[in-house]
Motif scaffolding. Sequence first.
Motif, mmCIF file in Angstrom:
data_model
loop_
_atom_site.group_PDB
_atom_site.id
_atom_site.type_symbol
_atom_site.label_atom_id
_atom_site.label_comp_id
_atom_site.label_asym_id
_atom_site.label_seq_id
_atom_site.Cartn_x
_atom_site.Cartn_y
_atom_site.Cartn_z
ATOM 1 N N TRP A 24 -1.140 3.060 -11.060
ATOM 2 C CA TRP A 24 0.235 3.397 -11.369
ATOM 3 C C TRP A 24 0.663 4.432 -10.361
ATOM 4 O O TRP A 24 -0.153 5.074 -9.721
ATOM 5 C CB TRP A 24 0.367 3.890 -12.811
ATOM 6 C CG TRP A 24 -0.443 5.098 -13.094
ATOM 7 C CD1 TRP A 24 -0.014 6.381 -13.061
ATOM 8 C CD2 TRP A 24 -1.839 5.140 -13.412
ATOM 9 N NE1 TRP A 24 -1.041 7.224 -13.348
ATOM 10 C CE2 TRP A 24 -2.178 6.492 -13.564
ATOM 11 C CE3 TRP A 24 -2.822 4.172 -13.583
ATOM 12 C CZ2 TRP A 24 -3.461 6.902 -13.872
ATOM 13 C CZ3 TRP A 24 -4.097 4.589 -13.891
ATOM 14 C CH2 TRP A 24 -4.404 5.938 -14.042
ATOM 15 N N ARG A 25 1.987 4.636 -10.241
ATOM 16 C CA ARG A 25 2.450 5.403 -9.088
ATOM 17 C C ARG A 25 2.077 6.871 -9.127
ATOM 18 O O ARG A 25 2.008 7.514 -8.105
ATOM 19 C CB ARG A 25 3.968 5.257 -8.951
ATOM 20 C CG ARG A 25 4.358 3.884 -8.500
ATOM 21 C CD ARG A 25 5.762 3.877 -8.001
ATOM 22 N NE ARG A 25 6.711 4.226 -9.035
ATOM 23 C CZ ARG A 25 8.005 4.352 -8.823
ATOM 24 N NH1 ARG A 25 8.492 4.171 -7.638
ATOM 25 N NH2 ARG A 25 8.809 4.666 -9.810
ATOM 26 N N GLY A 26 1.848 7.407 -10.306
ATOM 27 C CA GLY A 26 1.555 8.836 -10.375
ATOM 28 C C GLY A 26 0.134 9.185 -9.988
ATOM 29 O O GLY A 26 -0.273 10.326 -10.068
ATOM 30 N N MET A 81 9.838 -5.246 -7.926
ATOM 31 C CA MET A 81 8.563 -4.634 -7.514
ATOM 32 C C MET A 81 7.699 -4.227 -8.694
ATOM 33 O O MET A 81 6.602 -3.731 -8.526
ATOM 34 C CB MET A 81 8.840 -3.406 -6.634
ATOM 35 C CG MET A 81 9.505 -2.237 -7.309
ATOM 36 S SD MET A 81 11.172 -2.562 -7.928
ATOM 37 C CE MET A 81 12.068 -2.827 -6.427
ATOM 38 N N LEU A 82 8.213 -4.479 -9.911
ATOM 39 C CA LEU A 82 7.505 -3.963 -11.089
ATOM 40 C C LEU A 82 6.534 -4.982 -11.654
ATOM 41 O O LEU A 82 6.739 -6.181 -11.546
ATOM 42 C CB LEU A 82 8.533 -3.600 -12.168
ATOM 43 C CG LEU A 82 9.299 -2.316 -11.882
ATOM 44 C CD1 LEU A 82 10.685 -2.380 -12.467
ATOM 45 C CD2 LEU A 82 8.544 -1.134 -12.422
ATOM 46 N N GLY A 83 5.475 -4.486 -12.264
ATOM 47 C CA GLY A 83 4.571 -5.356 -13.031
ATOM 48 C C GLY A 83 3.438 -5.926 -12.213
ATOM 49 O O GLY A 83 3.218 -5.571 -11.051
ATOM 50 N N PRO A 126 17.179 1.500 -14.232
ATOM 51 C CA PRO A 126 16.583 0.850 -15.411
ATOM 52 C C PRO A 126 15.527 -0.213 -15.117
ATOM 53 O O PRO A 126 15.055 -0.866 -16.061
ATOM 54 C CB PRO A 126 17.786 0.205 -16.120
ATOM 55 C CG PRO A 126 18.988 0.508 -15.288
ATOM 56 C CD PRO A 126 18.551 1.033 -13.971
ATOM 57 N N GLY A 127 15.143 -0.406 -13.860
ATOM 58 C CA GLY A 127 14.067 -1.358 -13.554
ATOM 59 C C GLY A 127 14.405 -2.764 -14.034
ATOM 60 O O GLY A 127 15.447 -3.313 -13.715
ATOM 61 N N ARG A 128 13.525 -3.323 -14.850
ATOM 62 C CA ARG A 128 13.763 -4.674 -15.374
ATOM 63 C C ARG A 128 14.583 -4.698 -16.661
ATOM 64 O O ARG A 128 14.766 -5.751 -17.251
ATOM 65 C CB ARG A 128 12.430 -5.312 -15.692
ATOM 66 C CG ARG A 128 11.707 -5.835 -14.505
ATOM 67 C CD ARG A 128 10.460 -6.470 -15.025
ATOM 68 N NE ARG A 128 9.753 -7.152 -13.988
ATOM 69 C CZ ARG A 128 8.512 -7.571 -14.123
ATOM 70 N NH1 ARG A 128 7.873 -7.373 -15.263
ATOM 71 N NH2 ARG A 128 7.924 -8.196 -13.144
ATOM 72 N N VAL A 219 11.929 8.458 -6.795
ATOM 73 C CA VAL A 219 12.268 7.608 -5.643
ATOM 74 C C VAL A 219 13.422 8.198 -4.829
ATOM 75 O O VAL A 219 13.827 7.620 -3.818
ATOM 76 C CB VAL A 219 12.607 6.143 -6.043
ATOM 77 C CG1 VAL A 219 11.444 5.514 -6.762
ATOM 78 C CG2 VAL A 219 13.876 6.050 -6.876
ATOM 79 N N LEU A 220 13.956 9.330 -5.255
ATOM 80 C CA LEU A 220 15.057 9.941 -4.496
ATOM 81 C C LEU A 220 14.490 10.602 -3.234
ATOM 82 O O LEU A 220 13.377 11.128 -3.241
ATOM 83 C CB LEU A 220 15.787 10.965 -5.369
ATOM 84 C CG LEU A 220 16.432 10.372 -6.641
ATOM 85 C CD1 LEU A 220 17.098 11.480 -7.448
ATOM 86 C CD2 LEU A 220 17.445 9.285 -6.304
ATOM 87 N N PRO A 221 15.257 10.562 -2.133
ATOM 88 C CA PRO A 221 14.743 11.025 -0.837
ATOM 89 C C PRO A 221 14.385 12.506 -0.819
ATOM 90 O O PRO A 221 15.160 13.328 -1.304
ATOM 91 C CB PRO A 221 15.904 10.752 0.121
ATOM 92 C CG PRO A 221 16.844 9.865 -0.604
ATOM 93 C CD PRO A 221 16.621 10.037 -2.068
#
Length: 438
Positions: A24-26, A81-83, A126-128, A219-221
């Motif tokens: 997972w991303r974290g 890109m999710l899942g 909100p992703g999916r 995801v913000l720059p």
Amino acid sequence: MSVLLRAVAGPPSAAARAVIPCLWRGKYFSSGKEPAEGSPVTPVLRHLIYKIKSTGPITVAEYMKEVLTNPAKGYYVYHDMLGEQGDFITSPEISQVFGELLGIWFISEWMATGKSAAFQLVELGPGRGTLMGDILRVFSQLGSVLKNCDISIHLVEVSQKLSEIQALTLTEQKVSLERNAGYPVKGVTKSGIPISWYRDLQDVPKGNSFYLAHEFFDVLPVHKFQKTPQGWREVLIDIDPQVSDKLRFVLAPCATPAEAFIQLDETRDHVEVCPDAGVIIQELSQRIALTGGGALIADYGHDGTKTDTLRGFCGHKLHDVLIAPGTADLTADVDFSYLRRMAQGKVASLGPVKQQMFLKNMGIDVRLKVLLDKSDKQSREQLLQQYDMLMNPKKMGERFNFFALLPHQRLHGKSQTNACQSKPSPSPVAGFGELAWR
Ligand code: SAH
């Protein structure tokens, strides 16, 4: 509390979210040091090389912005890109319980702040639409509590691809989300609630609102800075003179404007600052101070202590952030101390608290038991695996945090309409304390 959690009688949907990838991303801190597989010249890379050749090295923030949200080629704009098939997994994609408990959080705060006749639920990124779907199921199941409240849903989403998936998940009719369609795009959810899409928070009508941002701020720059004997120097991205079509990090030769975002008493020798996050927090704080409601922000991050956290993900693997831009996700840990500062005292902030503690306070154990009692052996195993992924301190339990912005009156027992009229004792804010159902 358990009355409420049992009232959420939705069926287990473990099977639909059965496969949990291991990444997972974290999960990691590091950037640009992992071996990359090949280095294809993507359309984004071509565009960036042209740009750098014309105007010189770019900031990491500009790089992230181009790579993730460039309207023509950005990673988020046309990707799902999710899942399991994508690049990373998020809590709502792992377990229905996550969204259900967040749904209860919003209802609990709506009740604690005086059961307004109407509220907007606004989700950033909100992703999916999975999280909002789980929240709306709770709203339907607790329809008797919300029956006199006029609710509307507002989604702020930059991705056309994900907006289309959200529309499929949440509405029954096909909603046209073409890039050139007039915004906001409007529809109706499966349970009959008005729903609208926007590209920017500024476009969401101002009114009593609850805001939700799950894995959005990361995801913000960000701008990256390095302390040098000459003072702070910004990390920039340039073309590698040794290898054609390859990018590399360099240090700016002199001070750059984003240095203004670094605290004067900063003690770290490498910092990441995210002005866009500051702008959004200021907007949320102003809105909440003016019209009530609140914001719930959940992400991985730190309280002003971490340094180099920018990283890339592709296909559930770490990915060199400078390789094949546009094909991989880029993310940086959220600095909650910065978010707190940017609220500028206009609203009260709570947290960050660890996901494990937040979900425990929200009654995840009671909810899990209800689902386990209704499930067969296979679904039970899946539910337990999902629970472990969300709660285990070595998995998502301690890496993810919850943070809230609420009107000062909510915490200090003053009435919304008359600041002088004290209420005896405001109920604790669920998640940050134990959920108390009044
Ligand atoms: N909240 C979801 C998705 C997280 S991924 C979940 O937890 O599953 C980040 C989301 O933010 C995606 O929906 C992406 O398209 C959206 N996003 C990224 N940058 C954005 C921006 N600048 N404005 C609005 N949405 C953005």
